[in-house]
Design an enzyme around this catalytic site. Sequence first.
Site, PDB file in Angstrom:
ATOM      1  N   GLY A   1      -0.357  -5.043   6.980  1.00 45.45           N
ATOM      2  CA  GLY A   1      -0.217  -3.592   7.085  1.00 45.45           C
ATOM      3  C   GLY A   1      -0.699  -3.018   8.407  1.00 45.45           C
ATOM      4  O   GLY A   1      -0.012  -2.192   9.030  1.00 45.45           O
ATOM      5  N   ALA A   2      -1.866  -3.453   8.846  1.00 46.99           N
ATOM      6  CA  ALA A   2      -2.447  -2.854  10.059  1.00 46.99           C
ATOM      7  C   ALA A   2      -2.181  -3.708  11.293  1.00 46.99           C
ATOM      8  O   ALA A   2      -2.696  -3.420  12.379  1.00 46.99           O
ATOM      9  CB  ALA A   2      -3.950  -2.678   9.868  1.00 46.99           C
TER      10      ALA A   2
ATOM     11  N   HIS B   1      -0.946  -9.626   4.269  1.00 41.69           N
ATOM     12  CA  HIS B   1      -1.843  -8.533   4.682  1.00 41.69           C
ATOM     13  C   HIS B   1      -1.594  -8.139   6.143  1.00 41.69           C
ATOM     14  O   HIS B   1      -2.483  -8.244   6.986  1.00 41.69           O
ATOM     15  CB  HIS B   1      -3.313  -8.923   4.459  1.00 41.69           C
ATOM     16  CG  HIS B   1      -4.213  -7.726   4.347  1.00 41.69           C
ATOM     17  ND1 HIS B   1      -5.354  -7.729   3.580  1.00 41.69           N
ATOM     18  CD2 HIS B   1      -4.143  -6.490   4.907  1.00 41.69           C
ATOM     19  CE1 HIS B   1      -5.962  -6.554   3.680  1.00 41.69           C
ATOM     20  NE2 HIS B   1      -5.230  -5.789   4.484  1.00 41.69           N
TER      21      HIS B   1
ATOM     22  N   GLU C   1      -7.349 -13.382  -1.251  1.00 43.29           N
ATOM     23  CA  GLU C   1      -6.591 -13.541   0.002  1.00 43.29           C
ATOM     24  C   GLU C   1      -7.093 -14.751   0.758  1.00 43.29           C
ATOM     25  O   GLU C   1      -8.293 -14.818   1.049  1.00 43.29           O
ATOM     26  CB  GLU C   1      -6.708 -12.271   0.844  1.00 43.29           C
ATOM     27  CG  GLU C   1      -6.040 -11.094   0.156  1.00 43.29           C
ATOM     28  CD  GLU C   1      -5.852  -9.858   1.049  1.00 43.29           C
ATOM     29  OE1 GLU C   1      -6.248  -9.898   2.232  1.00 43.29           O
ATOM     30  OE2 GLU C   1      -5.298  -8.872   0.554  1.00 43.29           O
TER      31      GLU C   1
ATOM     32  N   ASP D   1       1.617  -6.608   0.029  1.00 43.34           N
ATOM     33  CA  ASP D   1       0.992  -7.004   1.300  1.00 43.34           C
ATOM     34  C   ASP D   1      -0.439  -7.463   1.064  1.00 43.34           C
ATOM     35  O   ASP D   1      -1.062  -8.045   1.938  1.00 43.34           O
ATOM     36  CB  ASP D   1       1.005  -5.794   2.259  1.00 43.34           C
ATOM     37  CG  ASP D   1       0.471  -6.144   3.644  1.00 43.34           C
ATOM     38  OD1 ASP D   1       0.877  -7.204   4.179  1.00 43.34           O
ATOM     39  OD2 ASP D   1      -0.356  -5.384   4.181  1.00 43.34           O
TER      40      ASP D   1
ATOM     41  N   ARG E   1      -4.491  -2.289  -1.772  1.00 43.68           N
ATOM     42  CA  ARG E   1      -5.441  -3.362  -2.036  1.00 43.68           C
ATOM     43  C   ARG E   1      -4.955  -4.193  -3.212  1.00 43.68           C
ATOM     44  O   ARG E   1      -4.344  -3.650  -4.154  1.00 43.68           O
ATOM     45  CB  ARG E   1      -6.837  -2.798  -2.370  1.00 43.68           C
ATOM     46  CG  ARG E   1      -7.671  -2.486  -1.155  1.00 43.68           C
ATOM     47  CD  ARG E   1      -7.962  -3.747  -0.313  1.00 43.68           C
ATOM     48  NE  ARG E   1      -8.666  -3.442   0.920  1.00 43.68           N
ATOM     49  CZ  ARG E   1      -8.071  -3.174   2.091  1.00 43.68           C
ATOM     50  NH1 ARG E   1      -6.763  -3.161   2.181  1.00 43.68           N
ATOM     51  NH2 ARG E   1      -8.798  -2.938   3.161  1.00 43.68           N
TER      52      ARG E   1
ATOM     53  N   ILE F   1      -2.292   7.619   4.766  1.00 44.07           N
ATOM     54  CA  ILE F   1      -1.143   6.699   4.763  1.00 44.07           C
ATOM     55  C   ILE F   1      -0.082   7.195   3.778  1.00 44.07           C
ATOM     56  O   ILE F   1       1.110   7.224   4.101  1.00 44.07           O
ATOM     57  CB  ILE F   1      -1.601   5.260   4.437  1.00 44.07           C
ATOM     58  CG1 ILE F   1      -2.559   4.761   5.532  1.00 44.07           C
ATOM     59  CG2 ILE F   1      -0.405   4.326   4.306  1.00 44.07           C
ATOM     60  CD1 ILE F   1      -3.261   3.440   5.228  1.00 44.07           C
TER      61      ILE F   1
HETATM   62  N1  NAI Z   1      -2.371  -3.247   4.059  1.00 42.75           N
HETATM   63  C1  NAI Z   1      -3.171  -2.947   5.032  1.00 42.75           C
HETATM   64  O1  NAI Z   1      -3.301  -3.662   6.007  1.00 42.75           O
HETATM   65  C2  NAI Z   1      -3.930  -1.687   4.983  1.00 42.75           C
HETATM   66  C3  NAI Z   1      -4.330  -1.150   3.783  1.00 42.75           C
HETATM   67  N2  NAI Z   1      -5.046   0.020   3.754  1.00 42.75           N
HETATM   68  C4  NAI Z   1      -5.434   0.540   2.437  1.00 42.75           C
HETATM   69  O2  NAI Z   1      -4.818   1.797   2.254  1.00 42.75           O
HETATM   70  C5  NAI Z   1      -5.714   2.659   1.564  1.00 42.75           C
HETATM   71  C6  NAI Z   1      -5.409   4.098   1.885  1.00 42.75           C
HETATM   72  O3  NAI Z   1      -5.763   4.376   3.231  1.00 42.75           O
HETATM   73  P1  NAI Z   1      -5.783   5.884   3.779  1.00 42.75           P
HETATM   74  O4  NAI Z   1      -4.538   6.586   3.403  1.00 42.75           O
HETATM   75  O5  NAI Z   1      -6.147   5.808   5.200  1.00 42.75           O
HETATM   76  O6  NAI Z   1      -6.981   6.461   2.929  1.00 42.75           O
HETATM   77  P2  NAI Z   1      -7.246   7.979   2.536  1.00 42.75           P
HETATM   78  O7  NAI Z   1      -8.658   8.038   2.122  1.00 42.75           O
HETATM   79  O8  NAI Z   1      -6.759   8.893   3.594  1.00 42.75           O
HETATM   80  O9  NAI Z   1      -6.325   8.182   1.266  1.00 42.75           O
HETATM   81  C7  NAI Z   1      -6.589   7.631   0.017  1.00 42.75           C
HETATM   82  C8  NAI Z   1      -6.160   8.650  -1.022  1.00 42.75           C
HETATM   83  O10 NAI Z   1      -6.243   8.057  -2.306  1.00 42.75           O
HETATM   84  C9  NAI Z   1      -6.605   9.079  -3.192  1.00 42.75           C
HETATM   85  N3  NAI Z   1      -7.111   8.536  -4.441  1.00 42.75           N
HETATM   86  C10 NAI Z   1      -8.375   8.106  -4.725  1.00 42.75           C
HETATM   87  N4  NAI Z   1      -8.438   7.744  -6.007  1.00 42.75           N
HETATM   88  C11 NAI Z   1      -7.211   7.916  -6.540  1.00 42.75           C
HETATM   89  C12 NAI Z   1      -6.650   7.718  -7.819  1.00 42.75           C
HETATM   90  N5  NAI Z   1      -7.396   7.239  -8.822  1.00 42.75           N
HETATM   91  N6  NAI Z   1      -5.353   8.016  -8.004  1.00 42.75           N
HETATM   92  C13 NAI Z   1      -4.608   8.486  -7.003  1.00 42.75           C
HETATM   93  N7  NAI Z   1      -5.073   8.714  -5.766  1.00 42.75           N
HETATM   94  C14 NAI Z   1      -6.353   8.422  -5.533  1.00 42.75           C
HETATM   95  C15 NAI Z   1      -7.642   9.873  -2.435  1.00 42.75           C
HETATM   96  O11 NAI Z   1      -7.803  11.157  -2.946  1.00 42.75           O
HETATM   97  C16 NAI Z   1      -7.034   9.895  -1.049  1.00 42.75           C
HETATM   98  O12 NAI Z   1      -6.265  11.058  -0.830  1.00 42.75           O
HETATM   99  C17 NAI Z   1      -7.091   2.184   2.035  1.00 42.75           C
HETATM  100  O13 NAI Z   1      -8.055   2.404   1.066  1.00 42.75           O
HETATM  101  C18 NAI Z   1      -6.919   0.724   2.295  1.00 42.75           C
HETATM  102  O14 NAI Z   1      -7.383   0.025   1.167  1.00 42.75           O
HETATM  103  C19 NAI Z   1      -5.349   0.697   4.886  1.00 42.75           C
HETATM  104  C20 NAI Z   1      -4.983   0.214   6.107  1.00 42.75           C
HETATM  105  C21 NAI Z   1      -4.258  -1.035   6.258  1.00 42.75           C
HETATM  106  O1  HPV Z   2      -7.678  -1.401   7.396  1.00 40.41           O
HETATM  107  C1  HPV Z   2      -7.477  -1.846   6.255  1.00 40.41           C
HETATM  108  O2  HPV Z   2      -7.916  -1.328   5.225  1.00 40.41           O
HETATM  109  C2  HPV Z   2      -6.701  -3.075   6.114  1.00 40.41           C
HETATM  110  O3  HPV Z   2      -6.420  -3.454   5.006  1.00 40.41           O
HETATM  111  C3  HPV Z   2      -6.368  -3.865   7.300  1.00 40.41           C
HETATM  112  O4  HPV Z   2      -6.994  -5.098   7.150  1.00 40.41           O
HETATM  113  P1  HPV Z   2      -7.202  -6.069   8.396  1.00 40.41           P
HETATM  114  O5  HPV Z   2      -8.065  -5.371   9.376  1.00 40.41           O
HETATM  115  O6  HPV Z   2      -5.841  -6.323   8.964  1.00 40.41           O
HETATM  116  O7  HPV Z   2      -7.840  -7.301   7.848  1.00 40.41           O
END
Ligand code: NAI
Ligand code: HPV
Length: 552
Positions: free
Chosen positions: A292-293, A290, A271, A266, A242, A160
């Site tokens: 995002g997705a 929330h 929550e 978000d 998060r 992301i």
């Molecule tokens: N708001 C929403 O609805 C959504 C939120 N998310 C959140 O977004 C986060 C990221 O998702 P992706 O990019 O798919 O995951 P990803 O695993 O591809 O990327 C996460 C990155 O964070 C880095 N990281 C880990 N510890 C760290 C630190 N201390 N400092 C800096 N970077 C660090 C990792 O090396 C990795 O490159 C998820 O963990 C999830 O919690 C994901 C989807 C939807």
């Molecule tokens: O995929 C994630 O990490 C999200 O935060 C999305 O959350 P949700 O499936 O919309 O409750």
Amino acid sequence: MPEASPKKTILAADKLAPEGLDWIRSQPDAELLEKPGLSEAEYAAILRGGGVHAMIVRSAITVSAGVLADPGDLAVIARAGVGVDNIDIPAATARGILVVNTAEASTITTAEHAFTLLASLLRNIAPAAASMREGQWDRSKFQGRQLHGMTLGVVGLGRIGRTVAERALAFGMKVVGHDPFVHADLQIDGHTVRTFRSFAELAPHADAVTFHVPKTAETTGMLDEASFALCRDGVFVVNASRGGIVDEQALVAALGSGKCGGAALDVYTSEPPPADSPLRSAPRLLLTPHLGASTQEAQTAVSVEAAKACMAYLRGEGISGAVNAGGVRVDLSPRQRAFVELAGKMATLLSPMITRGIAGVEVALDGDDLAPAAGTVERTVLVGLLQRHLASALNVINVADVAEKRGIRVTTRSSGGDPGGGKLTLTVHGPADAVDASTEAADRSRRIVGRVYADGAPRVVEVNGYAMDMVPAGAMVLIQNEDKPGIIGAVGTAFGSAGVNIADMTISRRSREGEHVATALMLLKLDAAAPAGLLADLEALPAVRKVAAVQV
Ligand SMILES: NC(=O)C1=CN([C@@H]2O[C@H](COP(=O)(O)OP(=O)(O)OC[C@H]3O[C@@H](n4cnc5c(N)ncnc54)[C@H](O)[C@@H]3O)[C@@H](O)[C@H]2O)C=CC1
Ligand SMILES: O=C(O)C(=O)COP(=O)(O)O
């Protein structure tokens, strides 16, 4: 565990897009149990009742250790989304439950949301829109800031984070980043993204920061009172990763003091946040629930992907999106599967000979095209070696953890080109002080070698230096004895008197330097398991050193 039903039941424990649910309904071997919005206790009770094989969740429920206390038939938890911080992974792993997510299906959607939050924040879209509804027309109050030329700090350069960076660069922003697993500057779409070793180092270089990290001990409170102080005055903040990665109290204070020029959230520590949460009334704070997705496209994709991942695992077709499976694979060729079967049988056969603990296990897999099976072979070996000695149920998901907790060193290597068509060698080392009184003092390791030929049958060709050729199966007895006349007859008589039929038998002699008598190993396949009395009679025979019964 309750008896497995022929159909696999998938519990939908959150609101999922209908496409995934329809896909489950369309599968002849799947059944859907739709129960979103229950309490942890209610989910725990459903699982305890048995008959639920898979569970699909989003972020609304917490799959705690309590929910998994007695998981019945549950074999897999699928997160229809990315973040698995609401699932107790160690608890799932300990119970042998696979956890998977659908990591990529919602990347673009979530990145679009984060970027939309940033753009909306800078142009005051939400308060301006609200003022129009209230009949106002105030243009100066909502003057914003231009994205072009600003520097955006992206924290977390994973899927992301990079996708957000691409969009920021396309808008003419400069992008800097921090991610402990990215050690050099990045090239994205012809632009250089400078990376910093810590958030503290990045902070003074960014006009706006956006967080795209998982929730961990290190990321919680990354932006707090102390790190706000390192940021530029008036810094803009976006958190769509998060709740709690940006400390909520510190954010409200920074918005109040003007240190933070505006923020968008978000996600929240709780929550939904309470109705009287200071976040709901803080100035220049844009909040979404929330989302995002939450696009049609992403939700369709994650719902179908999660459902398919559950059934693929339950059917033994493959593991996709694994969070806790190590190198385990179920999508193996028949030949690779044969080696996994051989590994289990060899380890089970060897396990009764290991009476003094295990310090280390070496797995050597030689043969063309066997490397993809190495992780699965390794874990299958550990299950076979340890199951006999442990009360709790082991499987390929939880066994690596169990082995590690017991301090067992496991090394696995695979190489191609075995002229015999493929060979598996297991060597189990006992602890340094484990001297087995009935073996030579120096003989602390156990070794078993197996092969699979063209007929696909798993054969054992050597046990502790005794050469043989046997397909291990069913109830078996191993007898080690001094190589003297009359033993075979005495063993046969003991079996005859106990009324246990010997279906197959192999005897191998070994004469080792340093051993003053030649010894033999008998492997017997039986029509029924040997009763305890028979084993005691066998042990009492003169010249018999060891007797072990095993179900392979
Ligand atoms: N708001 C929403 O609805 C959504 C939120 N998310 C959140 O977004 C986060 C990221 O998702 P992706 O990019 O798919 O995951 P990803 O695993 O591809 O990327 C996460 C990155 O964070 C880095 N990281 C880990 N510890 C760290 C630190 N201390 N400092 C800096 N970077 C660090 C990792 O090396 C990795 O490159 C998820 O963990 C999830 O919690 C994901 C989807 C939807
Ligand atoms: O995929 C994630 O990490 C999200 O935060 C999305 O959350 P949700 O499936 O919309 O409750």
